[in-house]
Design a protein around this motif. Structure first.
Motif, PDB file in Angstrom:
ATOM      1  N   ALA A 121     -14.198  -0.840  -0.088  1.00 59.90           N
ATOM      2  CA  ALA A 121     -13.219   0.141   0.383  1.00 59.90           C
ATOM      3  C   ALA A 121     -13.454   0.612   1.821  1.00 59.90           C
ATOM      4  N   PRO A 122     -14.695   0.928   2.241  1.00 59.22           N
ATOM      5  CA  PRO A 122     -14.870   1.416   3.622  1.00 59.22           C
ATOM      6  C   PRO A 122     -14.373   0.437   4.675  1.00 59.22           C
ATOM      7  N   LEU A 123     -14.490  -0.861   4.407  1.00 62.16           N
ATOM      8  CA  LEU A 123     -14.005  -1.865   5.342  1.00 62.16           C
ATOM      9  C   LEU A 123     -12.512  -2.125   5.187  1.00 62.16           C
ATOM     10  N   MET A 124     -12.032  -2.092   3.973  1.00 61.14           N
ATOM     11  CA  MET A 124     -10.655  -2.499   3.681  1.00 61.14           C
ATOM     12  C   MET A 124      -9.631  -1.406   3.980  1.00 61.14           C
ATOM     13  N   LEU A 125      -9.977  -0.154   3.690  1.00 56.42           N
ATOM     14  CA  LEU A 125      -8.991   0.925   3.777  1.00 56.42           C
ATOM     15  C   LEU A 125      -8.396   1.120   5.171  1.00 56.42           C
ATOM     16  N   PRO A 126      -9.164   0.973   6.262  1.00 55.80           N
ATOM     17  CA  PRO A 126      -8.532   1.121   7.575  1.00 55.80           C
ATOM     18  C   PRO A 126      -7.389   0.139   7.817  1.00 55.80           C
ATOM     19  N   HIS A 127      -7.412  -0.992   7.114  1.00 53.02           N
ATOM     20  CA  HIS A 127      -6.351  -1.985   7.270  1.00 53.02           C
ATOM     21  C   HIS A 127      -5.174  -1.734   6.321  1.00 53.02           C
ATOM     22  N   LEU A 128      -5.324  -0.759   5.425  1.00 51.95           N
ATOM     23  CA  LEU A 128      -4.278  -0.456   4.446  1.00 51.95           C
ATOM     24  C   LEU A 128      -3.577   0.877   4.711  1.00 51.95           C
ATOM     25  N   ARG A 129      -4.288   1.832   5.263  1.00 54.38           N
ATOM     26  CA  ARG A 129      -3.746   3.192   5.366  1.00 54.38           C
ATOM     27  C   ARG A 129      -2.420   3.205   6.129  1.00 54.38           C
ATOM     28  N   GLY A 130      -1.454   3.900   5.528  1.00 59.78           N
ATOM     29  CA  GLY A 130      -0.145   4.030   6.148  1.00 59.78           C
ATOM     30  C   GLY A 130       0.782   2.862   5.928  1.00 59.78           C
ATOM     31  N   ARG A 131       0.342   1.847   5.181  1.00 56.94           N
ATOM     32  CA  ARG A 131       1.166   0.653   4.978  1.00 56.94           C
ATOM     33  C   ARG A 131       1.639   0.553   3.531  1.00 56.94           C
ATOM     34  N   ALA A 132       2.928   0.303   3.372  1.00 53.88           N
ATOM     35  CA  ALA A 132       3.454   0.021   2.038  1.00 53.88           C
ATOM     36  C   ALA A 132       2.828  -1.263   1.505  1.00 53.88           C
ATOM     37  N   LEU A 133       2.610  -1.294   0.198  1.00 49.37           N
ATOM     38  CA  LEU A 133       1.922  -2.417  -0.431  1.00 49.37           C
ATOM     39  C   LEU A 133       2.798  -3.083  -1.483  1.00 49.37           C
ATOM     40  N   THR A 134       2.544  -4.357  -1.675  1.00 49.69           N
ATOM     41  CA  THR A 134       3.036  -5.081  -2.844  1.00 49.69           C
ATOM     42  C   THR A 134       1.813  -5.517  -3.640  1.00 49.69           C
ATOM     43  N   LEU A 135       1.812  -5.231  -4.925  1.00 51.59           N
ATOM     44  CA  LEU A 135       0.687  -5.564  -5.794  1.00 51.59           C
ATOM     45  C   LEU A 135       0.942  -6.892  -6.500  1.00 51.59           C
ATOM     46  N   HIS A 136      -0.128  -7.683  -6.661  1.00 52.14           N
ATOM     47  CA  HIS A 136      -0.058  -8.890  -7.476  1.00 52.14           C
ATOM     48  C   HIS A 136      -0.985  -8.681  -8.658  1.00 52.14           C
ATOM     49  N   ARG A 137      -0.388  -8.475  -9.833  1.00 52.36           N
ATOM     50  CA  ARG A 137      -1.149  -8.049 -11.000  1.00 52.36           C
ATOM     51  C   ARG A 137      -1.228  -9.163 -12.044  1.00 52.36           C
ATOM     52  N   PHE A 138      -2.365  -9.215 -12.741  1.00 53.74           N
ATOM     53  CA  PHE A 138      -2.616 -10.222 -13.766  1.00 53.74           C
ATOM     54  C   PHE A 138      -3.268  -9.562 -14.977  1.00 53.74           C
ATOM     55  N   PRO A 139      -2.504  -8.853 -15.790  1.00 52.81           N
ATOM     56  CA  PRO A 139      -3.087  -8.130 -16.931  1.00 52.81           C
ATOM     57  C   PRO A 139      -3.841  -9.021 -17.912  1.00 52.81           C
ATOM     58  N   ASP A 140      -3.441 -10.305 -18.000  1.00 48.48           N
ATOM     59  CA  ASP A 140      -4.095 -11.223 -18.919  1.00 48.48           C
ATOM     60  C   ASP A 140      -4.955 -12.250 -18.199  1.00 48.48           C
ATOM     61  N   GLY A 141      -5.302 -11.959 -16.958  1.00 46.11           N
ATOM     62  CA  GLY A 141      -6.144 -12.866 -16.202  1.00 46.11           C
ATOM     63  C   GLY A 141      -5.343 -13.968 -15.528  1.00 46.11           C
ATOM     64  N   ILE A 142      -6.019 -14.723 -14.647  1.00 48.39           N
ATOM     65  CA  ILE A 142      -5.286 -15.710 -13.849  1.00 48.39           C
ATOM     66  C   ILE A 142      -4.882 -16.935 -14.655  1.00 48.39           C
ATOM     67  N   GLY A 143      -5.352 -17.028 -15.902  1.00 53.57           N
ATOM     68  CA  GLY A 143      -4.911 -18.123 -16.747  1.00 53.57           C
ATOM     69  C   GLY A 143      -3.500 -17.944 -17.254  1.00 53.57           C
ATOM     70  N   GLU A 144      -2.958 -16.761 -17.098  1.00 56.49           N
ATOM     71  CA  GLU A 144      -1.581 -16.459 -17.514  1.00 56.49           C
ATOM     72  C   GLU A 144      -0.772 -16.037 -16.285  1.00 56.49           C
ATOM     73  N   SER A 145       0.529 -15.966 -16.475  1.00 57.41           N
ATOM     74  CA  SER A 145       1.400 -15.601 -15.360  1.00 57.41           C
ATOM     75  C   SER A 145       1.164 -14.150 -14.956  1.00 57.41           C
ATOM     76  N   GLY A 146       1.104 -13.914 -13.656  1.00 59.41           N
ATOM     77  CA  GLY A 146       1.047 -12.570 -13.137  1.00 59.41           C
ATOM     78  C   GLY A 146       2.421 -12.123 -12.681  1.00 59.41           C
ATOM     79  N   PHE A 147       2.472 -10.986 -12.019  1.00 60.26           N
ATOM     80  CA  PHE A 147       3.745 -10.505 -11.496  1.00 60.26           C
ATOM     81  C   PHE A 147       3.501  -9.645 -10.266  1.00 60.26           C
TER      82      PHE A 147
END
Length: 306
Positions: free
Chosen positions: A41-67
Motif C-alpha cells: 500500500a505505501p508504494l501503490m496508493l500514491p498512484h491510485l489516490r484521486g483516480r476512479a477505479l475499475t475492479l477485476h474480481r474473481f470470487p471463485d479464483g482464476i480458474g473460473e470466470s471473473g468480472f
C-alpha cells in the motif's frame, strides 16, 4: 479456517474464507492477496489516490470466470471512498470506487479483487488526463521487440521534452507512461499520441505499426494508444493480475528494460518484496515531471516538417 478480522487504519475488516484459494496452481489464497496489498500500500496508493477505479474480481479464483466492476457495491462499507462521475450519454452517472488508504485495498482484496485498473485522469478533472500511455504487447512469443519499442517510444518522448516511465503489465507487455499537466482534454492528448505513433511507425517501418487489424501487421509491433480516452483505464502499478503465478504490474528503471530476463510476468506476488526491498519505486517522483502536451505537439510539428 474461520473468517478473519483484520484491523487496518482503525477499520475492522472481515475477511471471509481467508483460506479460499484464488490461484490454484500456486496455492495462493485470499489471505495472501490481502497481505500483499496491505504491505504494498505505501508504494501503490500514491498512484491510485484521486483516480476512479475499475475492479477485476474473481470470487471463485482464476480458474473460473471473473468480472469487472465500476459501480460501488451497495454492501460496501460507508468508509470506502466513492465519487460520482458523469459519463454522459446512455451511461449517465457512475459511482466509482477509489482507494485512499491501505484499509481500502485490504477490503477490496477481501472481495476477491485481484486487479485494480485506474483512470488516466484525476476525479477532480476527469476529462483532462494527467497521464498518457502507450500499451506495447509482443507480436509473437519473442519479448525483445517490446523492449526495443519501449525504448523507441521513451526516446521520442524525451526528445519532445516529456519524461517517460515504464512498467511491466503483469500480462503480455510493457506500458510506457508520461505524466502530463492536466490542461488538455482527452481528445487532444489522444491526437498527439496517434501522431507520435504514426511518426514512430514511419521512422521504424519494419518493426512498428499503427495498423489495428492483426492480419495487416505482418509481424510488426502495434503501437496501441487506445487507452488515452475518457473512462479508459490502465492496470495500476503493483496490481496483481489474474494469471498463473500471480504476476504483478511492476514499475521499472529504464536500464532494466535492457535485461533479457525481464518479461511481462517477471515479478509476482511471491517475489515482489524481494525486489522492493532492494530498489526504490522508480515512479515515486512521476508527478514532479508533468509536462504540457504542447511540448509533444511542437516536437511533432518540427519532425513532420523536417
Amino acid at each position: 479456517m474461520n473468517d478473519a478480522v483484520l484491523k487496518v487504519d482503525g477499520e475492522h475488516i472481515a475477511l471471509s474464507h481467508p483460506d479460499k484459494v484464488l490461484f490454484p496452481d500456486d496455492g495462493l489464497t485470499k489471505a495472501d492477496l490481502a497481505d500483499y496489498y496491505q504491505r504494498v500500500a505505501p508504494l501503490m496508493l500514491p498512484h491510485l489516490r484521486g483516480r476512479a477505479l475499475t475492479l477485476h474480481r474473481f470470487p471463485d479464483g482464476i480458474g473460473e470466470s471473473g468480472f469487472y466492476q465500476q459501480n460501488r457495491g451497495d454492501y460496501f462499507p460507508d468508509w470506502l471512498p466513492a465519487r460520482r462521475i458523469d459519463h454522459g450519454g446512455d451511461t449517465g452517472e457512475v459511482t466509482h470506487i477509489f482507494c485512499e488508504r491501505a484499509a481500502d485495498l485490504v477490503y477490496l482484496a477481501g472481495q476477491a479483487t485481484l486487479t485494480l485498473h485506474a483512470w488516466l485522469s484525476q476525479a477532480a478533472r476527469p476529462h483532462h488526463p494527467d497521464r498518457l500511455v502507450f500499451d506495447l504487447d509482443p507480436p509473437d512469443d519473442d519479448f525483445a521487440p517490446v523492449r526495443r519499442a519501449a525504448h523507441q517510444v521513451g526516446d521520442a518522448l524525451r526528445e519532445a521534452g516529456l519524461t517517460p516511465f515504464v512498467k511491466t503489465t503483469g500480462s503480455r507487455g510493457l506500458h510506457v507512461v508520461a505524466p502530463l499537466e492536466p490542461s488538455a482534454d482527452f481528445d487532444r492528448v489522444r491526437r498527439a499520441c496517434r501522431r507520435l505513433a504514426d511518426h514512430l511507425a514511419t521512422r521504424h517501418p519494419d518493426a512498428l505499426t499503427t495498423e489495428q487489424r492483426k492480419n495487416k501487421r505482418r509481424g510488426r509491433l502495434y503501437l496501441d494508444i487506445m487507452r488515452n480516452a475518457f473512462g479508459q483505464t490502465a492496470v495500476a502499478p503493483y496490481a496483481v493480475r489474474a494469471k498463473p503465478g500471480a504476476p504483478v504490474a511492476m514499475p521499472l528503471d529504464w536500464d532494466e528494460v535492457n535485461d533479457s530476463a525481464i518479461g511481462p510476468r517477471r515479478y509476482t506476488l511471491q517475489n515482489a518484496f524481494r525486489r522492493l526491498g532492494q530498489k526504490h519505486d522508480p515512479w515515486a517522483e512521476m508527478d514532479r515531471a508533468a509536462a504540457d502536451i504542447g511540448k509533444l505537439e511542437a516536437a511533432l510539428e518540427a519532425w513532420e516538417q523536417g
